[in-house]
Design an enzyme around this catalytic site. Sequence first.
Site, PDB file in Angstrom:
ATOM      1  N   SER A 151       0.860  -1.183   0.000  1.00  0.00           N
ATOM      2  CA  SER A 151       0.000   0.000   0.000  1.00  0.00           C
ATOM      3  C   SER A 151       0.895   1.232   0.000  1.00  0.00           C
ATOM      4  CB  SER A 151      -0.883  -0.001   1.255  1.00  0.00           C
ATOM      5  OG  SER A 151      -1.539   1.248   1.432  1.00  0.00           O
ATOM      6  N   TYR A 164      -2.192  -0.422  10.446  1.00  0.00           N
ATOM      7  CA  TYR A 164      -2.194  -0.840   9.039  1.00  0.00           C
ATOM      8  C   TYR A 164      -0.921  -0.355   8.357  1.00  0.00           C
ATOM      9  CZ  TYR A 164      -3.782  -1.203   4.168  1.00  0.00           C
ATOM     10  OH  TYR A 164      -3.884  -1.508   2.836  1.00  0.00           O
TER      11      TYR A 164
END
Length: 260
Positions: A151, A164
């Site tokens: 990501s 995250y």
Amino acid sequence: MTDILNLPASNVTGKRVLITGGASGIGAASALLLASRGAKVVIGDMNEELGASIARQGVDAGNSITFKKVDVTNGDEVRALFHFAMKELGGLDVVINNAGIDHNPKPMHELSDDDFDRSIAVNLKGVWHCMRAAVACMAGSGGGHVINVASIAGLRSAPLLSAYSASKHGVMGLTKSAAHEYARVNIRFNAVCPSFIDTPMVQNTMAKMDERAQKATINASPLRRLGKVEEVSSAIAWLASDESSFMNGHAFTLDGGMLA
């Protein structure tokens, strides 16, 4: 806008591919696209109903997709998945580590131990389990390509998504380290780093935001929209082809210009 699905297709005919998190979102889109282009695909996921549905879609279209349930946080289950894929496909050329979770957006100091531990267990340790299993399968058979779905949160800050972000930064560290360690046995490691893509997971995260935060999320990209799963799966298809053969240890960023 050019229809990316009408561009010349990267050749993945005959590629033997394993995808985790293959029951929805980027994983499902990648499985269906690669299979439609002639790859033989095994998908693993926790969700048996959705996983079986994606496999049926592939088979109904005349393509090769097989599903097996897996919890990537469990090393034994991961090894069983890879054993299944090796038997089903006769080997592995490409492994796409896509399984991942999010957590409720909140300041770092408000995260619970469970929030943090679960993010690390799935998003980081789960990827490590799969990378280790991939090396065991590929090292003695001429090599292969491992594609980790990370990501842009692994390349920059991600306010309110600290656990995250930490897990995805870890994935980038694993990817780059493994790219150096295993180049000698012709196993390449690269990461795909999307921004906000219109997937069930992102929609779930945005549903927990107020309207202002939702608009800010969408407008964070200079293109002023969420990415599409097809845009990410098409990039993954190129990576899965031999056209990417000199790419190793790279963060392939798909963010609409956020990091420009």
